[in-house]
Design a protein around this motif. Structure first.
Motif, PDB file in Angstrom:
ATOM      1  N   ALA A 118     -23.844  31.527  18.734  1.00 25.78           N
ATOM      2  CA  ALA A 118     -23.137  30.512  17.946  1.00 25.78           C
ATOM      3  C   ALA A 118     -23.831  30.189  16.623  1.00 25.78           C
ATOM      4  CB  ALA A 118     -23.007  29.234  18.770  1.00 25.78           C
ATOM      5  N   SER A 119     -24.855  30.941  16.260  1.00 26.43           N
ATOM      6  CA  SER A 119     -25.626  30.617  15.057  1.00 26.43           C
ATOM      7  C   SER A 119     -24.774  30.551  13.798  1.00 26.43           C
ATOM      8  CB  SER A 119     -26.751  31.643  14.867  1.00 26.43           C
ATOM      9  OG  SER A 119     -27.614  31.655  15.971  1.00 26.43           O
ATOM     10  N   GLY A 120     -23.878  31.514  13.623  1.00 26.22           N
ATOM     11  CA  GLY A 120     -23.033  31.519  12.434  1.00 26.22           C
ATOM     12  C   GLY A 120     -22.163  30.281  12.358  1.00 26.22           C
ATOM     13  N   ALA A 121     -21.577  29.900  13.485  1.00 29.60           N
ATOM     14  CA  ALA A 121     -20.730  28.711  13.526  1.00 29.60           C
ATOM     15  C   ALA A 121     -21.542  27.443  13.285  1.00 29.60           C
ATOM     16  CB  ALA A 121     -20.018  28.628  14.877  1.00 29.60           C
ATOM     17  N   ILE A 122     -22.729  27.376  13.865  1.00 34.28           N
ATOM     18  CA  ILE A 122     -23.588  26.204  13.695  1.00 34.28           C
ATOM     19  C   ILE A 122     -24.047  26.069  12.250  1.00 34.28           C
ATOM     20  CG2 ILE A 122     -25.797  25.175  14.356  1.00 34.28           C
ATOM     21  CD1 ILE A 122     -25.402  26.513  17.114  1.00 34.28           C
ATOM     22  N   LEU A 123     -24.417  27.175  11.631  1.00 32.53           N
ATOM     23  CA  LEU A 123     -24.794  27.132  10.220  1.00 32.53           C
ATOM     24  C   LEU A 123     -23.607  26.721   9.361  1.00 32.53           C
ATOM     25  CD1 LEU A 123     -27.172  30.207   9.919  1.00 32.53           C
ATOM     26  CD2 LEU A 123     -27.747  27.812   9.483  1.00 32.53           C
ATOM     27  N   GLY A 124     -22.401  27.048   9.825  1.00 31.41           N
ATOM     28  CA  GLY A 124     -21.208  26.588   9.127  1.00 31.41           C
ATOM     29  C   GLY A 124     -21.123  25.068   9.127  1.00 31.41           C
ATOM     30  N   LEU A 125     -21.491  24.448  10.241  1.00 39.21           N
ATOM     31  CA  LEU A 125     -21.513  22.987  10.326  1.00 39.21           C
ATOM     32  C   LEU A 125     -22.567  22.398   9.393  1.00 39.21           C
ATOM     33  CD1 LEU A 125     -21.165  22.415  14.192  1.00 39.21           C
ATOM     34  CD2 LEU A 125     -19.400  22.096  12.451  1.00 39.21           C
ATOM     35  N   TYR A 126     -23.728  23.048   9.325  1.00 41.39           N
ATOM     36  CA  TYR A 126     -24.780  22.586   8.418  1.00 41.39           C
ATOM     37  C   TYR A 126     -24.324  22.695   6.965  1.00 41.39           C
ATOM     38  CZ  TYR A 126     -28.491  21.925  11.873  1.00 41.39           C
ATOM     39  OH  TYR A 126     -29.261  21.445  12.903  1.00 41.39           O
ATOM     40  N   GLY A 127     -23.707  23.825   6.643  1.00 41.81           N
ATOM     41  CA  GLY A 127     -23.214  24.011   5.283  1.00 41.81           C
ATOM     42  C   GLY A 127     -22.168  22.971   4.936  1.00 41.81           C
ATOM     43  N   TYR A 128     -21.290  22.688   5.888  1.00 38.80           N
ATOM     44  CA  TYR A 128     -20.246  21.687   5.653  1.00 38.80           C
ATOM     45  C   TYR A 128     -20.865  20.320   5.401  1.00 38.80           C
ATOM     46  CZ  TYR A 128     -16.069  18.873   6.129  1.00 38.80           C
ATOM     47  OH  TYR A 128     -15.044  17.988   5.876  1.00 38.80           O
ATOM     48  N   LEU A 129     -21.831  19.947   6.219  1.00 40.35           N
ATOM     49  CA  LEU A 129     -22.462  18.637   6.093  1.00 40.35           C
ATOM     50  C   LEU A 129     -23.175  18.498   4.754  1.00 40.35           C
ATOM     51  CD1 LEU A 129     -23.187  15.951   7.459  1.00 40.35           C
ATOM     52  CD2 LEU A 129     -25.214  17.075   8.398  1.00 40.35           C
ATOM     53  N   ILE A 130     -23.852  19.539   4.321  1.00 41.04           N
ATOM     54  CA  ILE A 130     -24.580  19.495   3.055  1.00 41.04           C
ATOM     55  C   ILE A 130     -23.630  19.365   1.868  1.00 41.04           C
ATOM     56  CG2 ILE A 130     -25.977  20.902   1.465  1.00 41.04           C
ATOM     57  CD1 ILE A 130     -27.399  22.008   3.966  1.00 41.04           C
ATOM     58  N   ARG A 187     -17.035  21.517   0.353  1.00 42.40           N
ATOM     59  CA  ARG A 187     -16.557  21.149  -0.978  1.00 42.40           C
ATOM     60  C   ARG A 187     -15.070  20.834  -0.962  1.00 42.40           C
ATOM     61  NH1 ARG A 187     -18.341  18.826  -4.308  1.00 42.40           N
ATOM     62  NH2 ARG A 187     -17.351  19.838  -6.085  1.00 42.40           N
ATOM     63  N   LEU A 188     -14.342  21.506  -0.066  1.00 41.74           N
ATOM     64  CA  LEU A 188     -12.895  21.288   0.038  1.00 41.74           C
ATOM     65  C   LEU A 188     -12.547  20.179   1.033  1.00 41.74           C
ATOM     66  CD1 LEU A 188     -11.692  25.017   0.120  1.00 41.74           C
ATOM     67  CD2 LEU A 188     -11.692  23.445  -1.831  1.00 41.74           C
ATOM     68  N   HIS A 189     -13.556  19.710   1.777  1.00 43.17           N
ATOM     69  CA  HIS A 189     -13.358  18.650   2.777  1.00 43.17           C
ATOM     70  C   HIS A 189     -12.252  18.992   3.767  1.00 43.17           C
ATOM     71  CE1 HIS A 189     -16.060  15.859   0.727  1.00 43.17           C
ATOM     72  NE2 HIS A 189     -15.478  16.192  -0.414  1.00 43.17           N
ATOM     73  N   ILE A 190     -12.255  20.206   4.276  1.00 48.33           N
ATOM     74  CA  ILE A 190     -11.153  20.625   5.139  1.00 48.33           C
ATOM     75  C   ILE A 190     -11.165  19.932   6.506  1.00 48.33           C
ATOM     76  CG2 ILE A 190     -11.042  22.883   4.031  1.00 48.33           C
ATOM     77  CD1 ILE A 190     -12.304  24.046   6.543  1.00 48.33           C
ATOM     78  N   LEU A 191     -12.288  19.347   6.887  1.00 50.42           N
ATOM     79  CA  LEU A 191     -12.337  18.655   8.170  1.00 50.42           C
ATOM     80  C   LEU A 191     -11.968  17.180   8.049  1.00 50.42           C
ATOM     81  CD1 LEU A 191     -15.569  20.106   9.836  1.00 50.42           C
ATOM     82  CD2 LEU A 191     -13.196  20.780  10.170  1.00 50.42           C
ATOM     83  N   ARG A 192     -11.863  16.697   6.838  1.00 47.64           N
ATOM     84  CA  ARG A 192     -11.545  15.285   6.634  1.00 47.64           C
ATOM     85  C   ARG A 192     -10.082  15.021   6.961  1.00 47.64           C
ATOM     86  NH1 ARG A 192     -12.684  12.879   0.781  1.00 47.64           N
ATOM     87  NH2 ARG A 192     -14.835  13.273   1.453  1.00 47.64           N
ATOM     88  N   THR A 193      -9.835  13.940   7.666  1.00 49.98           N
ATOM     89  CA  THR A 193      -8.463  13.565   8.002  1.00 49.98           C
ATOM     90  C   THR A 193      -7.822  12.845   6.827  1.00 49.98           C
ATOM     91  OG1 THR A 193      -9.137  11.427   8.915  1.00 49.98           O
ATOM     92  CG2 THR A 193      -9.097  13.302  10.416  1.00 49.98           C
ATOM     93  N   GLU A 194      -6.500  12.794   6.834  1.00 49.12           N
ATOM     94  CA  GLU A 194      -5.784  12.121   5.755  1.00 49.12           C
ATOM     95  C   GLU A 194      -6.138  10.639   5.686  1.00 49.12           C
ATOM     96  OE1 GLU A 194      -1.637  12.786   6.083  1.00 49.12           O
ATOM     97  OE2 GLU A 194      -1.775  14.967   5.952  1.00 49.12           O
TER      98      GLU A 194
END
Length: 205
Positions: A118-130, A187-194
């Motif tokens: 799951a490393s790639g997915a987890i790093l995706g979460l880190y990248g999103y948070l940053i 940067r696109l905030h794709i996880l943010r809800t409306e």
């Protein structure tokens, strides 16, 4: 939120269940376990390994290190999104990271190591948070960088983070892909809800 409703806890539970089944199969036949749970070419020949490999691990140490890394970032990210979006992001980034690792390696070598974890997915979460936090928003807002400059920053920053995770047997291309996708998604905030987006807009006003 109850722990049972936490997408981070749910993800850890899936990884644990998969690991138990994977260990049982490995006890019977290591080759069978590799073929059933690890992503390797030709991907079209065993497509089930595409999602399954994201939750599979090479051993307990691999599972434990990823679990710790996930806990450190997962609980923070999940507070700003829904359970469905969290899981969709985790799985999509994880599969994309694995595919890039396999496909790019296949271009330059006839022997492509199987990929799992799951490393790639987890790093995706880190990248999103940053990339999605208020400090990053303020910095990029003031700098007003061109798209080319932003892409360059993503590439350079992702390369540095990837090199920090370098070790024998580590899927560096998967790490690079996961973190880069996380930065872009942040940067696109794709996880943010409306609802959250509207609330933030009102605060700015």
């Amino acid at each position: 939120m109850r722990l049972s409703r936490s997408p981070t806890i749910q993800t850890l539970a899936v990884c644990l269940v998969v690991f138990v089944v994977q260990s049982a199969v490995r006890f019977v036949s290591p080759a069978l376990a590799l073929g059933l749970f690890a992503l390797s070419p030709p991907v079209a020949g065993h497509v089930w390994t595409l999602p399954l490999s994201v939750y599979s691990h090479a051993g307990f140490a691999h599972l434990f290190s990823n679990a710790v890394a996930l806990v450190l970032v997962g609980f923070i990210v999940e507070r700003g999104t829904t359970t469905a979006r969290y899981h969709a992001f985790f799985l999509t980034v994880g599969m994309a990271a694995g595919l890039v690792q396999v496909w790019v390696t296949e271009l330059f070598s006839s022997q492509v190591p199987a990929v799992l974890g799951a490393s790639g997915a987890i790093l995706g979460l880190y990248g999103y948070l940053i990339a999605s936090n208020d400090i990053s928003e303020a910095v990029f807002g003031r700098l007003r960088l061109s798209r080319r400059a932003q892409v360059l920053i993503v590439v350079v920053f992702t390369t540095l983070v990837t090199l920090m995770t370098a070790a024998p047997g580590v899927a560096l291309l998967a790490h690079f892909t996961g973190f880069a996708l996380g930065l872009i998604a942040g940067r696109l905030h794709i996880l943010r809800t409306e609802t959250q987006a509207t609330s933030n807009a009102r605060m700015v006003q």
